[in-house]
Motif scaffolding. Structure first.
Motif, mmCIF file in Angstrom:
data_model
loop_
_atom_site.group_PDB
_atom_site.id
_atom_site.type_symbol
_atom_site.label_atom_id
_atom_site.label_comp_id
_atom_site.label_asym_id
_atom_site.label_seq_id
_atom_site.Cartn_x
_atom_site.Cartn_y
_atom_site.Cartn_z
ATOM 1 N N LEU A 39 10.014 1.296 8.927
ATOM 2 C CA LEU A 39 10.793 1.447 7.678
ATOM 3 C C LEU A 39 11.462 0.162 7.514
ATOM 4 N N VAL A 58 6.808 1.843 4.952
ATOM 5 C CA VAL A 58 7.544 2.790 4.213
ATOM 6 C C VAL A 58 8.973 1.983 3.588
ATOM 7 N N GLY A 60 12.605 1.149 2.713
ATOM 8 C CA GLY A 60 13.693 1.890 2.777
ATOM 9 C C GLY A 60 14.803 1.167 3.866
ATOM 10 N N ASP A 64 18.828 5.118 4.059
ATOM 11 C CA ASP A 64 18.083 6.312 3.640
ATOM 12 C C ASP A 64 17.868 7.337 4.506
ATOM 13 N N ASP A 66 17.509 10.710 4.356
ATOM 14 C CA ASP A 66 16.222 11.618 4.095
ATOM 15 C C ASP A 66 14.988 10.918 4.758
ATOM 16 N N LYS A 67 14.853 9.705 4.515
ATOM 17 C CA LYS A 67 13.381 9.097 5.000
ATOM 18 C C LYS A 67 13.421 9.032 6.479
ATOM 19 N N LEU A 71 10.266 10.917 8.501
ATOM 20 C CA LEU A 71 9.641 9.957 9.402
ATOM 21 C C LEU A 71 9.753 10.158 10.877
#
Length: 373
Positions: A39, A58, A60, A64, A66-67, A71
């Protein structure tokens, strides 16, 4: 025959510790069995990681949630190397691991980077503490106050282990020093510098005289970045080889240290370097005033952190096969080159650019430790 891949989620890839851990994972003997996801805040760095280093990226941040949760749910192993004090981020990671355990029955593994700031006690540089923590003394580890630095995050992590939906392990490096090296750092993806010693260098250059908090009598441990990163991999390998035989939860605290220093030792080395480089001052450090602590660290309390005691022994870390190579003597020898680099850069950039340089030199994606400490 296709190899079964281990899904690994690494948080903090662009940082000092996280970049060093990823460097080692990519050169690991079993690297072809790893499916690594990172991330990353920067879309540009994410692209470099994906195209040049083959790391799924990714875009972010730790904000973040939610990420982080999604993940983590997709990963058997999570390396959390970004921030030792972001409780919402850790709670999101743990929610993901809980979901993974509930949905597929997997017992995921979390390796989190905290820091020995967790055992730091105030001294304002005026005395050395006799209290020495051991990572094999579980009752002593349990006795750390819940209000201690990093402690709320670490207790949440231990709680997940006790609830049985994850195996958790916490690495606590001490004063990390040395310039991190490797392809990720050469490519400008990861930050190669530490925090604590560069902050002293910044302040000492600013006043053109080596400085110290109080009398510099307080004691901290130290560990080279290579040894700190190696500890993450030694622990990872031990877990992979024998997950049942590796301490976790409250028995899963792993200190990173290979010697001790007083704060005066560091300040003396900086003072000597400043004299030899012609910056100014004398080779004996002088005490920072409260005004200087506020100026260079943002507040008097933040400055006094570099006058605390934090003493420990990495007995559990050594018991799993960790063999640190660098000593306190190596740490002290590393200071003059860092001072020279900082002074040269400051001379070139000057003014506002100089302040921006020092801000960058203090490290990124590490939290007050993480390492570092």
């Amino acid at each position: 025959m296709s190899l079964s891949k281990t899904n690994i989620f690494l948080i903090g890839t662009t940082g000092y510790v996280g970049g060093s851990v990823l460097t080692r994972l990519q050169s690991h003997a079993s690297a072809n069995t790893f499916d690594i996801t990172a991330l990353v805040r920067s879309a540009e760095k994410a692209k470099v990681l994906q195209e040049k280093f083959g790391v799924k990226s990714v875009v972010g941040s730790n904000e973040d949630l939610d990420k982080l949760e999604a993940l983590s749910e997709q990963s058997h192993i999570v390396f959390s190397c970004a921030d030792a004090d972001n409780l919402p981020a850790i709670e999101a990671i743990l929610r993901g691991l809980r979901k993974r355990h509930a949905s597929i029955g997997d017992l995921p593994i979390l390796i989190h980077t905290s820091g020995t700031g967790e055992i730091a006690t105030p001294a304002k540089g005026m005395f050395a503490s006799d209290t020495i923590y051991s990572d094999t003394d579980v009752e002593q580890i349990k006795s750390i106050p819940p209000t201690a630095l990093h402690r709320d995050v670490d207790l949440a992590i231990v709680g997940a282990d006790e609830q049985g939906y994850a195996r958790t392990h916490i690495i606590l490096p001490s004063t990390i020093y040395g310039q991190a090296k490797g392809p990720l750092f050469d490519a400008g993806v990861s930050n190669p510098f530490s925090m604590q010693i560069p902050s002293f260098i910044r302040a000492s250059i600013g006043r053109k005289q080596g400085g110290v908090v109080g009398q510099g009598k307080a004691i901290w441990p130290d560990v080279h970045i290579d040894d700190a990163a190696d500890l993450h991999i030694v622990l990872f390998d031990a877990i992979t080889a024998n997950p049942e035989g590796v301490g976790h939860g409250f028995e899963g605290f792993y200190f990173g240290e290979n010697g001790e220093h007083t704060w005066y030792d560091i300040s003396k080395a900086i003072s000597k370097a400043l004299v030899e480089l012609g910056v100014g001052g004398t080779d004996k450090p002088t005490s920072f005033t409260d005004e200087e602590l506020a100026k260079y660290w943002g507040s008097v309390d933040a400055g006094n952190y570099s006058g605390t005691n934090s003493r420990c022994r990495a007995n559990r870390s050594r018991s799993i096969g960790w063999k640190p190579k660098y000593t306190t003597a190596d740490m002290l020898a590393s200071i003059k080159p860092e001072v020279a680099l900082a002074w040269e850069k400051a001379q070139k950039e000057g003014g506002v650019s100089r302040r921006l340089y020092f801000k960058a030199f203090d490290g990124s994606n590490m939290g007050p430790t993480t390492g570092s400490s």
